[in-house]
Design a protein around this motif. Structure first.
Motif, PDB file in Angstrom:
ATOM      1  N   GLN A  70       1.137  -1.320   0.037  1.00 28.87           N
ATOM      2  CA  GLN A  70       0.042  -0.024  -0.113  1.00 28.87           C
ATOM      3  C   GLN A  70       1.322   0.980   0.293  1.00 28.87           C
ATOM      4  O   GLN A  70       1.943   1.021   1.245  1.00 28.87           O
ATOM      5  N   GLU A  71       0.624   2.710  -0.300  1.00 26.75           N
ATOM      6  CA  GLU A  71       0.978   3.560  -0.228  1.00 26.75           C
ATOM      7  C   GLU A  71       1.920   4.006   0.461  1.00 26.75           C
ATOM      8  O   GLU A  71       1.916   4.952   0.748  1.00 26.75           O
ATOM      9  N   PHE A  72       0.689   4.016   1.683  1.00 27.90           N
ATOM     10  CA  PHE A  72       1.386   4.662   2.987  1.00 27.90           C
ATOM     11  C   PHE A  72       2.217   4.109   3.480  1.00 27.90           C
ATOM     12  O   PHE A  72       2.968   4.577   4.403  1.00 27.90           O
ATOM     13  N   GLU A  80       4.657   3.226   1.918  1.00 27.45           N
ATOM     14  CA  GLU A  80       6.181   3.525   0.718  1.00 27.45           C
ATOM     15  C   GLU A  80       5.642   5.595   1.777  1.00 27.45           C
ATOM     16  O   GLU A  80       7.390   5.691   1.277  1.00 27.45           O
ATOM     17  N   ALA A  81       4.844   5.812   1.766  1.00 31.32           N
ATOM     18  CA  ALA A  81       4.295   6.920   2.357  1.00 31.32           C
ATOM     19  C   ALA A  81       5.671   7.257   2.817  1.00 31.32           C
ATOM     20  O   ALA A  81       6.477   7.873   2.903  1.00 31.32           O
ATOM     21  N   TYR A  91       2.887   1.288  11.606  1.00 32.16           N
ATOM     22  CA  TYR A  91       2.319   0.882  10.225  1.00 32.16           C
ATOM     23  C   TYR A  91       1.132   0.364  10.133  1.00 32.16           C
ATOM     24  O   TYR A  91       0.256  -0.245   9.457  1.00 32.16           O
ATOM     25  N   ASN A 135      -2.467  -1.749  11.631  1.00 31.43           N
ATOM     26  CA  ASN A 135      -3.445  -2.529  10.255  1.00 31.43           C
ATOM     27  C   ASN A 135      -3.766  -3.959  10.502  1.00 31.43           C
ATOM     28  O   ASN A 135      -4.928  -3.958  10.356  1.00 31.43           O
TER      29      ASN A 135
END
Lengths: 304, 326
Positions: free
Chosen positions: A193-195, A197-198, A213, A217
């Motif tokens: 998921q992008e978060f 990577e963010a 993170y 989840n």
């Protein structure tokens, strides 16, 4: 402490000190959990059962191993202070049930906690690192899966002294395998998921990413699986006791009491009824509490 | 300020070596906006991930080149050094604002993260700074909204939060990886304007990755057109649109629906981008190029000057054999 701030729509805002500090996931979850009546009731009942199990046997007029051969099996409220009656050796069933709670709750708690800590960490690391590390870590899990559990515990019990705490750990040491697989699969999809990577692109450390993170989840499925693990672990303890590896008579656990009671249920039904009541009440409460926790931990599920 | 030379990032897969980025060079100056344009899979995202050291290794590997940010070579820096650069000197915003924020953490917690890591700020100070940052990206009621969770924001608002987060440490470079692709057209414009104004205030250089030529014409000073892992044309934005020097650039422009007359079929580029696992001798675009000759298929082209700050890799255009304007 000031009262929580509530805005006109009934939505829970934060207390002034939270605004300055930022709040943790757990504080928020606790606020949400408190509004779930079923979960709160379950929590109270669980605490009650735990307190009874810990302190009950101390104040009872009988000891769990005290026999009264002359009395034999008496139904509840028939003789003396035997509220739940006695078994065929004249032992007080209430004392034995409460004493059994210590073992069952203990095994449920310690074994599940062991499984939880090992399983979640192992699964998260495996899923997040991926690649060869993941392959090796998961093949180890596969190999451990293939070892017959009962034999593993028998070996463990005979190598080390037969210690009840060791038994708790042994059960936990096996139960973590499924947990690790569930968490690994979740993390594998989450880490794409992008978060994530963010977070990396903001300069966060990989270890921080796993614990801040990824693991929060995956808590939903983990909690659901945990509420399934606790009863499984409690039942497993009774099987081991039956094989002579767990709790030995005259000590009791809910599992062993239910097993004994079920053999005599047509003659002395109360021997099954009372331990089973405690056992199922605990499981019910754990399930409700688990559901409540899962909802409380998910910010999206708040209906306020 | 950032000088990338001959960047080569390959992926070593079972199917063979994928030359995702194959000798890309570009540079960004302070406060400048450059665009990297190309179809999906042409290597534009991989280029930027390489700069941040976010290429999954294995299978990816940076095979060569240099990316000098001041004195630091980003390609050979240690992970610890890169962690200090990411989020502090180079930040990034992503394509899909719906998935680029952690759903389990409040906006406040995520916004202050870079400040706590890079500036070692006190939590309280950081929170005040974060509220300011939200106000700067035009989120009303910032002191109230900062306590929300990501799902309580709309897509456009989340992208604003992402921008606030990326710019909170005043980085030298902002990489925007298709930041408007997942948004409504009306919101797209707002987000582009926001990036522009924030950039002007902070003096940040922006690298815009996009497949949308309209976005490029709006915001970029200089554009690099990428095809199959290589830069095929590099030009100032106005020149690129008025006088493209590569058949691929012209084909891309002709594929924009708005330019077409109503009722006329939309121009499309025949064929598909090449399989990057197979080494190619000639120009990568040759199989799909209407001007390609025998020579284009066999002789590898090089980027050569075609005007001021303007470069093309088309051999025939370099010799003036073809006319791309009419």
């Amino acid at each position: 402490m000031t009262d929580p701030v509530i805005n006109p729509s009934g939505k829970l805002l934060l207390r002034p000190e939270d605004i300055e500090q930022g709040t943790s996931l757990w504080k928020d979850a606790w606020h949400r959990l408190r509004k779930n009546r079923m979960a709160v009731a379950s929590l109270i009942i669980l605490i009650l059962i735990t307190v009874l199990s810990i302190f009950g046997p101390m104040v009872m007029p009988y000891e769990y191993q005290d026999q009264n051969q002359g009395l034999g099996a008496t139904p509840p409220l028939q003789a003396g202070a035997h509220l739940f009656g006695t078994d065929e050796l004249g032992r007080d069933l209430l004392t034995r049930t409460l004493h059994g709670g210590r073992v069952s709750l203990g095994v449920g708690l310690i074994a599940t906690l062991t499984a939880l800590i090992i399983g979640v960490t192992y699964g998260a690391v495996s899923g997040y690192l991926g690649g060869r590390t993941d392959v090796v870590m998961m093949r180890i899990v596969d190999i451990l899966y293939a070892i017959p559990f009962t034999i593993f515990v028998i070996v463990l019990m005979s190598v080390f002294d037969r210690d009840i705490k060791l038994l708790f750990l042994a059960i936990g040491a096996v139960e973590w395998l499924t947990m690790a697989r569930i968490v690994r699969a979740q993390v594998l999809s989450l880490s794409k998921q992008e978060f994530v990577e963010a977070a990396l692109s903001l300069g966060l450390h990989r270890v921080t990413i796993i614990f801040r993170y990824l693991i929060p989840n995956v808590l939903g499925p983990v909690i659901v699986y945990t509420t399934l693990t606790i009863p499984a672990v409690m039942l497993f303890e009774s099987i081991l006791s039956f094989l002579g590896l767990g709790v030995q008579a005259p000590m009791s656990s809910w599992g062993s009491l239910i097993k004994d009671g079920s053999e005599k249920m047509d003659v002395y039904p109360w021997l099954l009824l009372f331990p089973a009541m405690f056992f199922s009440a605990t499981l019910f409460c754990l399930n409700f509490l688990g559901d409540g926790l899962r909802d409380a931990l998910d910010p999206k599920s708040s209906k306020d | 300020m950032l000088e990338v030379t001959d960047l080569r990032t390959y992926f070593h897969t079972r199917a063979g070596i994928v030359r995702a980025v194959d000798g890309v060079s570009f540079s960004v100056e302070k406060g400048q906006t450059i665009g990297i344009v190309g179809e999906s899979g042409c290597g534009k995202s991989v280029t930027c991930y390489s700069l941040l050291g976010l290429i999954p290794t294995p299978p990816g590997r940076i095979e060569g080149g240099r990316a000098m940010l001041g004195e630091e070579d980003l390609l050979s820096a240690s992970e610890a050094t890169m962690r200090k650069i990411r989020g502090k000197r180079i930040s990034m915003i992503f394509q899909d604002p719906m998935t680029s924020l952690n759903p389990y953490l409040r906006i406040s917690t995520q916004l202050i993260e870079p400040l706590l890591i890079h500036e070692r700020m006190e939590k309280k100070t950081a929170l005040h700074r974060a509220i300011e940052a939200l106000e700067e990206v035009g989120i009303p009621d910032a002191s109230e909204r900062i306590r929300s969770y990501p799902h309580e924001f709309s897509g456009g608002m989340r992208q604003r939060v992402m921008i606030a987060m990326a710019l909170i440490t005043k980085p030298e470079i902002l990489i925007a990886d298709e930041p408007t692709t997942a948004l409504d057209v009306t919101v797209q414009k707002q987000i582009l304007d926001l990036i522009k104004t924030r950039q002007q205030t902070l003096g940040t250089a922006v690298i815009f990755i996009t497949h949308d030529l309209a976005v490029v014409s709006n915001v970029c000073d200089h554009v690099y057109v990428m095809y199959a892992g290589k830069v095929v044309e590099s030009a100032p934005t106005t020149d690129l649109f008025s006088a493209p020097e590569h058949p691929y650039t012209r084909a891309l422009q002709r594929s924009i629906p708005a330019i077409q007359e109503k009722g006329e079929p939309l121009y499309t580029i025949e064929g598909l981008p090449p399989d990057l696992t197979k080494p190619m001798d000639g120009c990568h675009f040759a199989p799909r190029c209407e001007f390609a000759t025998e020579e284009c298929q066999t002789v590898a082209p090089t980027l050569q000057s075609a005007g001021e700050h303007h470069e093309t890799s088309c051999t025939r255009r370099q010799r003036g054999e073809i006319d791309l304007i009419h």
